[in-house]
Design a protein around this motif. Structure first.
Motif, PDB file in Angstrom:
ATOM      1  N   ASN A  74       2.861  19.614  39.175  1.00  0.00           N
ATOM      2  CA  ASN A  74       2.870  19.388  37.737  1.00  0.00           C
ATOM      3  C   ASN A  74       1.529  18.795  37.335  1.00  0.00           C
ATOM      4  O   ASN A  74       1.033  17.853  37.969  1.00  0.00           O
ATOM      5  N   ALA A  75       0.942  19.337  36.291  1.00  0.00           N
ATOM      6  CA  ALA A  75      -0.409  18.927  35.899  1.00  0.00           C
ATOM      7  C   ALA A  75      -0.473  17.477  35.443  1.00  0.00           C
ATOM      8  O   ALA A  75      -1.537  16.850  35.509  1.00  0.00           O
ATOM      9  N   ASP A  76       0.639  16.931  34.943  1.00  0.00           N
ATOM     10  CA  ASP A  76       0.606  15.570  34.425  1.00  0.00           C
ATOM     11  C   ASP A  76       0.793  14.514  35.510  1.00  0.00           C
ATOM     12  O   ASP A  76       0.789  13.320  35.225  1.00  0.00           O
ATOM     13  N   GLY A  77       0.933  14.926  36.768  1.00  0.00           N
ATOM     14  CA  GLY A  77       1.082  13.967  37.853  1.00  0.00           C
ATOM     15  C   GLY A  77      -0.261  13.575  38.437  1.00  0.00           C
ATOM     16  O   GLY A  77      -1.259  14.291  38.279  1.00  0.00           O
ATOM     17  N   PRO A  78      -0.323  12.449  39.144  1.00  0.00           N
ATOM     18  CA  PRO A  78      -1.602  11.971  39.681  1.00  0.00           C
ATOM     19  C   PRO A  78      -2.006  12.633  41.002  1.00  0.00           C
ATOM     20  O   PRO A  78      -3.166  12.565  41.391  1.00  0.00           O
ATOM     21  N   ALA A  79      -1.071  13.250  41.697  1.00  0.00           N
ATOM     22  CA  ALA A  79      -1.339  13.754  43.047  1.00  0.00           C
ATOM     23  C   ALA A  79      -2.260  14.971  43.004  1.00  0.00           C
ATOM     24  O   ALA A  79      -2.185  15.806  42.099  1.00  0.00           O
ATOM     25  N   GLU A  80      -3.132  15.064  43.995  1.00  0.00           N
ATOM     26  CA  GLU A  80      -3.977  16.235  44.187  1.00  0.00           C
ATOM     27  C   GLU A  80      -3.397  17.163  45.248  1.00  0.00           C
ATOM     28  O   GLU A  80      -3.757  18.338  45.307  1.00  0.00           O
ATOM     29  N   LEU A  81      -2.524  16.623  46.085  1.00  0.00           N
ATOM     30  CA  LEU A  81      -1.934  17.383  47.175  1.00  0.00           C
ATOM     31  C   LEU A  81      -0.434  17.520  46.959  1.00  0.00           C
ATOM     32  O   LEU A  81       0.220  16.612  46.431  1.00  0.00           O
ATOM     33  N   CYS A  82       0.124  18.626  47.394  1.00  0.00           N
ATOM     34  CA  CYS A  82       1.564  18.865  47.267  1.00  0.00           C
ATOM     35  C   CYS A  82       2.336  18.025  48.276  1.00  0.00           C
ATOM     36  O   CYS A  82       1.759  17.330  49.130  1.00  0.00           O
ATOM     37  N   ALA A  83       3.659  18.097  48.195  1.00  0.00           N
ATOM     38  CA  ALA A  83       4.516  17.290  49.070  1.00  0.00           C
ATOM     39  C   ALA A  83       4.289  17.606  50.539  1.00  0.00           C
ATOM     40  O   ALA A  83       4.388  16.714  51.396  1.00  0.00           O
ATOM     41  N   ALA A  84       3.977  18.867  50.861  1.00  0.00           N
ATOM     42  CA  ALA A  84       3.740  19.234  52.261  1.00  0.00           C
ATOM     43  C   ALA A  84       2.383  18.750  52.730  1.00  0.00           C
ATOM     44  O   ALA A  84       2.237  18.220  53.838  1.00  0.00           O
ATOM     45  N   CYS A  85       1.355  18.926  51.909  1.00  0.00           N
ATOM     46  CA  CYS A  85       0.003  18.539  52.315  1.00  0.00           C
ATOM     47  C   CYS A  85      -0.197  17.028  52.303  1.00  0.00           C
ATOM     48  O   CYS A  85      -1.089  16.520  52.998  1.00  0.00           O
ATOM     49  N   GLN A  86       0.604  16.295  51.540  1.00  0.00           N
ATOM     50  CA  GLN A  86       0.521  14.842  51.578  1.00  0.00           C
ATOM     51  C   GLN A  86       0.924  14.274  52.933  1.00  0.00           C
ATOM     52  O   GLN A  86       0.603  13.124  53.249  1.00  0.00           O
ATOM     53  N   LEU A  87       1.609  15.082  53.731  1.00  0.00           N
ATOM     54  CA  LEU A  87       2.016  14.623  55.059  1.00  0.00           C
ATOM     55  C   LEU A  87       0.847  14.627  56.043  1.00  0.00           C
ATOM     56  O   LEU A  87       0.942  14.031  57.115  1.00  0.00           O
ATOM     57  N   ASN A  88      -0.254  15.283  55.692  1.00  0.00           N
ATOM     58  CA  ASN A  88      -1.406  15.355  56.596  1.00  0.00           C
ATOM     59  C   ASN A  88      -2.159  14.029  56.609  1.00  0.00           C
ATOM     60  O   ASN A  88      -2.543  13.523  55.546  1.00  0.00           O
ATOM     61  N   ARG A  89      -2.378  13.503  57.809  1.00  0.00           N
ATOM     62  CA  ARG A  89      -3.243  12.341  57.959  1.00  0.00           C
ATOM     63  C   ARG A  89      -4.647  12.765  58.379  1.00  0.00           C
ATOM     64  O   ARG A  89      -5.645  12.189  57.937  1.00  0.00           O
ATOM     65  N   THR A  90      -4.719  13.781  59.226  1.00  0.00           N
ATOM     66  CA  THR A  90      -6.007  14.277  59.716  1.00  0.00           C
ATOM     67  C   THR A  90      -5.992  15.795  59.727  1.00  0.00           C
ATOM     68  O   THR A  90      -5.032  16.397  60.226  1.00  0.00           O
ATOM     69  N   ILE A  91      -7.034  16.393  59.171  1.00  0.00           N
ATOM     70  CA  ILE A  91      -7.190  17.844  59.265  1.00  0.00           C
ATOM     71  C   ILE A  91      -8.440  18.129  60.082  1.00  0.00           C
ATOM     72  O   ILE A  91      -9.292  17.252  60.269  1.00  0.00           O
ATOM     73  N   LEU A 124      12.092  12.618  53.777  1.00  0.00           N
ATOM     74  CA  LEU A 124      10.775  13.146  54.123  1.00  0.00           C
ATOM     75  C   LEU A 124       9.736  12.450  53.257  1.00  0.00           C
ATOM     76  O   LEU A 124       9.424  12.891  52.156  1.00  0.00           O
ATOM     77  N   THR A 125       9.201  11.346  53.771  1.00  0.00           N
ATOM     78  CA  THR A 125       8.229  10.542  53.037  1.00  0.00           C
ATOM     79  C   THR A 125       6.912  10.513  53.793  1.00  0.00           C
ATOM     80  O   THR A 125       6.905  10.300  55.009  1.00  0.00           O
ATOM     81  N   PRO A 126       5.779  10.725  53.113  1.00  0.00           N
ATOM     82  CA  PRO A 126       4.490  10.654  53.795  1.00  0.00           C
ATOM     83  C   PRO A 126       4.219   9.253  54.345  1.00  0.00           C
ATOM     84  O   PRO A 126       4.575   8.250  53.716  1.00  0.00           O
ATOM     85  N   ARG A 127       3.607   9.192  55.491  1.00  0.00           N
ATOM     86  CA  ARG A 127       3.267   7.907  56.092  1.00  0.00           C
ATOM     87  C   ARG A 127       2.292   7.119  55.220  1.00  0.00           C
ATOM     88  O   ARG A 127       2.254   5.887  55.269  1.00  0.00           O
ATOM     89  N   SER A 128       1.519   7.823  54.404  1.00  0.00           N
ATOM     90  CA  SER A 128       0.588   7.143  53.508  1.00  0.00           C
ATOM     91  C   SER A 128       1.312   6.327  52.448  1.00  0.00           C
ATOM     92  O   SER A 128       0.723   5.425  51.841  1.00  0.00           O
ATOM     93  N   GLN A 129       2.582   6.631  52.214  1.00  0.00           N
ATOM     94  CA  GLN A 129       3.372   5.905  51.220  1.00  0.00           C
ATOM     95  C   GLN A 129       4.363   4.931  51.838  1.00  0.00           C
ATOM     96  O   GLN A 129       4.896   4.070  51.154  1.00  0.00           O
ATOM     97  N   ASP A 130       4.639   5.109  53.129  1.00  0.00           N
ATOM     98  CA  ASP A 130       5.645   4.292  53.810  1.00  0.00           C
ATOM     99  C   ASP A 130       5.288   4.241  55.288  1.00  0.00           C
ATOM    100  O   ASP A 130       5.114   5.283  55.919  1.00  0.00           O
ATOM    101  N   ASP A 131       5.172   3.040  55.837  1.00  0.00           N
ATOM    102  CA  ASP A 131       4.810   2.897  57.250  1.00  0.00           C
ATOM    103  C   ASP A 131       5.805   3.573  58.179  1.00  0.00           C
ATOM    104  O   ASP A 131       5.473   3.874  59.331  1.00  0.00           O
ATOM    105  N   ALA A 132       7.026   3.801  57.690  1.00  0.00           N
ATOM    106  CA  ALA A 132       8.036   4.488  58.504  1.00  0.00           C
ATOM    107  C   ALA A 132       8.084   5.980  58.198  1.00  0.00           C
ATOM    108  O   ALA A 132       8.984   6.679  58.660  1.00  0.00           O
ATOM    109  N   GLY A 133       7.116   6.472  57.424  1.00  0.00           N
ATOM    110  CA  GLY A 133       7.099   7.871  57.038  1.00  0.00           C
ATOM    111  C   GLY A 133       6.483   8.766  58.100  1.00  0.00           C
ATOM    112  O   GLY A 133       6.159   8.336  59.218  1.00  0.00           O
ATOM    113  N   LEU A 134       6.294  10.029  57.725  1.00  0.00           N
ATOM    114  CA  LEU A 134       5.825  11.058  58.648  1.00  0.00           C
ATOM    115  C   LEU A 134       4.377  11.426  58.340  1.00  0.00           C
ATOM    116  O   LEU A 134       3.965  11.456  57.182  1.00  0.00           O
TER     117      LEU A 134
END
Length: 358
Positions: A74-91, A124-134
């Protein structure tokens, strides 16, 4: 996997498509609705959904910049990455030209994993948002020869799934499949297996399911390193096919769980595909009524495990027969003994209990 259509013309499209092959419309997956949508440009980096006059969308940054995704935001949201790509820590280092196509292949398979996890309603929560995430680390070997010394090892540790990007090279993967004696080695299989380790930590380790887990899979406090060394130094138990879904599952209860978890996700995804295509198995020979089934239910929402099994076995029988007709080996070289089915049911019930409220 669900079937998707182009909203602009009704053409069937794949989950990975970025454009309709019939009308040429730009396509993007909308994870909040779990649908494929068609889009037209609507200003600088903005898109408007075909058939929807309200709201604007943006491509995930990995879609817009690297063509390594096809999900929309959604254009009005702050995220640049989708829910799947937010899970990436290192590419991978994309300044190395060879890394980009390998990473794109990994992302394609990872999105299939994420889709199934979402369909099952698993947390399914990104680790960047929760230390117990993925989180996912996609890493390359420092030595391009892919030898054992200094090699990046695929695995899971404390919520981080690491995958060696060389696994996306078909030649390397076939070589490793032979070396490791893993006839069903696939990228998606890796993702599903390692996600099993993550969800063991999340759903079993500190839960009241742990005693039942130990009754089914064994004592996970056994020394893990010693167990793996024994596995690689000696043959698996002679009766492993009756007790484990794979030879590797016999190495340690954690690996038994992860292999069983991965197999359950294989089942769910394949059964969903059969359901979406409206498949019916009706052999014109023999009199085994158990092989006569119609795939007329959504497996992601099927509460009774035995119903899944009753449809899975005929489907894999037909799948193996089709593969043999094409000159290939069995697509499904597995035998599900009674103990394996009990373990799969344990995974099924664990998943059902973990579903997030809609």
């Amino acid at each position: 996997m669900k079937l998707f259509t182009c909203p602009a013309c009704g053409n069937l499209v794949y989950f990975e498509n970025v454009a309709c092959t019939r009308c040429g419309a730009t396509l993007g997956f909308v994870p909040g609705e779990m649908v494929m949508a068609a889009f037209t440009p609507d200003g600088d980096r903005l898109w408007r959904r075909v058939g929807d006059a309200n709201g604007q969308y943006r491509k995930c940054s990995n879609y817009a910049v690297h063509a390594a995704c096809n999900w929309m935001l959604n254009a009005d949201g702050p995220a640049e990455l989708c829910a799947a790509c937010q899970l990436n820590r290192t590419i991978p280092d994309l300044s190395i030209v060879e890394n980009l196509p390998l990473w794109r292949t990994l992302e394609t398979e990872k999105r299939r994993l994420v889709f199934t996890l979402m369909r099952l309603g698993l947390p399914l929560t990104p680790r960047s948002q929760d230390d117990a995430g993925l989180a996912f680390d996609f890493l390359a070997d420092p030595d391009p020869s892919f030898n054992e010394r200094g090699r990046v090892l695929t695995g899971h540790a404390q919520g981080v799934i690491t995958l060696n990007i060389a696994e996306a090279d078909p030649a390397v993967r076939v070589s490793m499949r032979e070396q490791m004696g893993e006839p069903y080695r696939t990228i998606l299989g890796h993702f599903r297996h390692e996600s099993g380790h993550y969800y063991w930590d999340k759903l079993i380790r500190d839960s009241d399911r742990l005693p039942a887990f130990r009754r089914q899979f064994g004592d996970e406090t056994l020394n893990y390193s010693d167990a793996l060394e024994r596995h690689y130094q000696s043959a698996p138990p002679e009766d492993w096919t009756q007790r484990f879904v794979s030879a590797y599952a016999s190495s340690h209860p954690w690996e038994d769980w992860a292999e069983t978890w991965a197999h359950y996700l294989h089942m769910i995804d394949t059964l969903e595909t059969a359901y979406q295509f409206g498949l019916m198995i009706h052999p014109r020979a023999g009199d085994d009524a158990n092989l006569d089934v119609r795939h007329d239910f959504d497996p992601c929402n099927q509460p009774v495990f035995s119903v899944l099994v009753d449809h899975w076995l005929p489907l894999t029988f037909a799948l193996n027969s089709l593969n043999r007709s094409m000159g290939h080996a069995h697509a499904y070289p597995f035998v599900l003994g009674p103990q394996v089915l009990q373990k799969l049911e344990f995974v099924h019930l664990t998943v059902r209990d973990a579903r997030l409220p809609v």
